[in-house]
Motif scaffolding. Structure first.
Motif, PDB file in Angstrom:
ATOM      1  N   UNK B  30     -90.221 -33.248 -11.905  1.00 42.58           N
ATOM      2  CA  UNK B  30     -90.064 -33.761 -11.009  1.00 42.58           C
ATOM      3  C   UNK B  30     -90.000 -32.077 -10.243  1.00 42.58           C
ATOM      4  N   UNK B  34     -92.754 -29.988  -8.023  1.00 39.35           N
ATOM      5  CA  UNK B  34     -92.407 -29.881  -7.042  1.00 39.35           C
ATOM      6  C   UNK B  34     -92.553 -27.822  -6.560  1.00 39.35           C
ATOM      7  N   UNK B  37     -96.838 -27.247  -5.518  1.00 35.04           N
ATOM      8  CA  UNK B  37     -97.274 -27.338  -4.013  1.00 35.04           C
ATOM      9  C   UNK B  37     -96.759 -26.563  -3.279  1.00 35.04           C
ATOM     10  N   UNK B  38     -95.511 -25.785  -3.887  1.00 33.44           N
ATOM     11  CA  UNK B  38     -94.809 -24.178  -3.222  1.00 33.44           C
ATOM     12  C   UNK B  38     -95.775 -23.358  -3.461  1.00 33.44           C
ATOM     13  N   UNK B  78     -99.846 -32.742  -1.252  1.00 41.75           N
ATOM     14  CA  UNK B  78     -98.829 -31.984  -1.332  1.00 41.75           C
ATOM     15  C   UNK B  78     -97.280 -32.824  -2.092  1.00 41.75           C
ATOM     16  N   UNK B  79     -98.157 -34.350  -2.603  1.00 39.92           N
ATOM     17  CA  UNK B  79     -96.382 -35.435  -2.319  1.00 39.92           C
ATOM     18  C   UNK B  79     -96.122 -35.514  -4.159  1.00 39.92           C
ATOM     19  N   UNK B  80     -95.089 -35.783  -4.471  1.00 40.68           N
ATOM     20  CA  UNK B  80     -94.326 -35.542  -6.212  1.00 40.68           C
ATOM     21  C   UNK B  80     -95.627 -36.394  -6.318  1.00 40.68           C
ATOM     22  N   UNK B 181     -88.561 -24.535  -5.706  1.00 39.63           N
ATOM     23  CA  UNK B 181     -89.549 -24.297  -5.780  1.00 39.63           C
ATOM     24  C   UNK B 181     -89.407 -24.063  -3.967  1.00 39.63           C
TER      25      UNK B 181
END
Lengths: 198, 198
Positions: B30, B34, B37-38, B78-80, B181
């Motif tokens: 996880x 993240x 996305x960053x 964007x979501x995990x 992130x």
């Protein structure tokens, strides 16, 4: 105490969403969930000097607002599913006890932006806005700043007007328009740097 | 082109994890999810000038590395859960076709840090380190910088040595130790600012 107010124009105020497809079923509550991590968590725990309000303007029970207070919060996990699960458990309750009733630092109140403003007490308002003055060159109140943050849609016109009446100073976090959680990360870093210099 | 290399000391290189409990079942993949996305996403889409490598050092099939190239990537969510699901689909495959074989900008190769370094070609290495020089006052190569980022455990001693031999310049993102992130978000912002001024 630094405080962030994230306004979710579509984020659901009811608990009727699926953790298996948060973006599609919760009115993009995932955007707000990521803001919780960005505002409250650092490498070795919680920011005890930070607080976040999530204003939920979507769904049948809107508006409702969640407040998470870093001073007293416990068990705040970094991953989206855990955070969203905790928020869902809160939202499915029939009652919204109000900002004064908190369980492990988390409170749920009826009402949206007006309820938040009433709860804030003494504060200096800022609004994150990509076309504004660069925060790095701005004067920022380090004692009681409150940052209003838009969601994936930005701000509704009515919210912009309300924040203008409040006298919120527009600040930009940089030349590229970034996600709400990144904006919170960037503001937090700027505040950390100023606090370290003070 | 800015590139980030996130080294997951425990993140699993096999696809045997549950999307319903990513932190506990994936060796903290996880954290790396993240970072994707960053590094790659902004408000209105993908950063076409960014790339990220996820070095997976945990689990039975380690080490393997995922490379996501912002120039050609598609459907990066964007979501995990979405991101982790895409990564799992990739990892469950028997073969690791190598960095040269990419599907919608995503590649999977056998090998860890050494394989990444061989793939990087021309670059200037930096390592994010909380005790180092502040990035804001550092000279940074804007053409081909590569930032090595630790996970929730930081860096293993062997990785530190390897990066030192490489001549990686240590940089700090600020006075508070933040999540991986967030560190990527802060570096990206600094690069955005310098590019806007250039």
């Amino acid at each position: 105490m630094r405080r962030f107010v994230v306004i979710g124009q579509t984020a659901t105020a009811s608990g009727e969403f699926s953790l298996d497809d948060l973006p599609a079923t919760s009115g993009r509550l995932d955007v707000l969930v990521r803001c919780v991590r960005a505002a409250l968590l650092v490498s070795h725990g919680l920011r005890r000097d930070a607080m976040i309000y999530l204003v939920l303007q979507g769904g049948s029970r809107a508006p409702r607002t969640i407040k998470i207070d870093g001073r007293t919060a416990e068990y705040v996990r970094p991953d989206e599913r855990s955070l969203a699960g905790a928020i869902r458990s809160l939202l499915v309750r029939a009652e919204s006890p109000g900002f004064d009733v908190s369980t492990r630092g988390v409170a749920l109140a009826d009402g949206g932006l007006d309820a938040v403003i009433a709860d804030l007490g003494d504060f200096t308002p800022y609004v994150l806005d990509e076309s504004a003055t660069d925060m790095r060159s701005a004067t920022i109140d380090l004692r009681n700043p409150v940052f209003f943050v838009g969601d994936q849609l930005g701000f509704a016109e009515s919210t912009r007007s309300r924040l203008a009446v409040l006298g919120a100073l527009p600040l930009s976090v940089g030349p590229v328009s970034v996600h709400a959680d990144d904006a919170i990360t960037l503001v937090s870093n700027e505040l950390d740097r100023r606090a370290a210099r003070a």
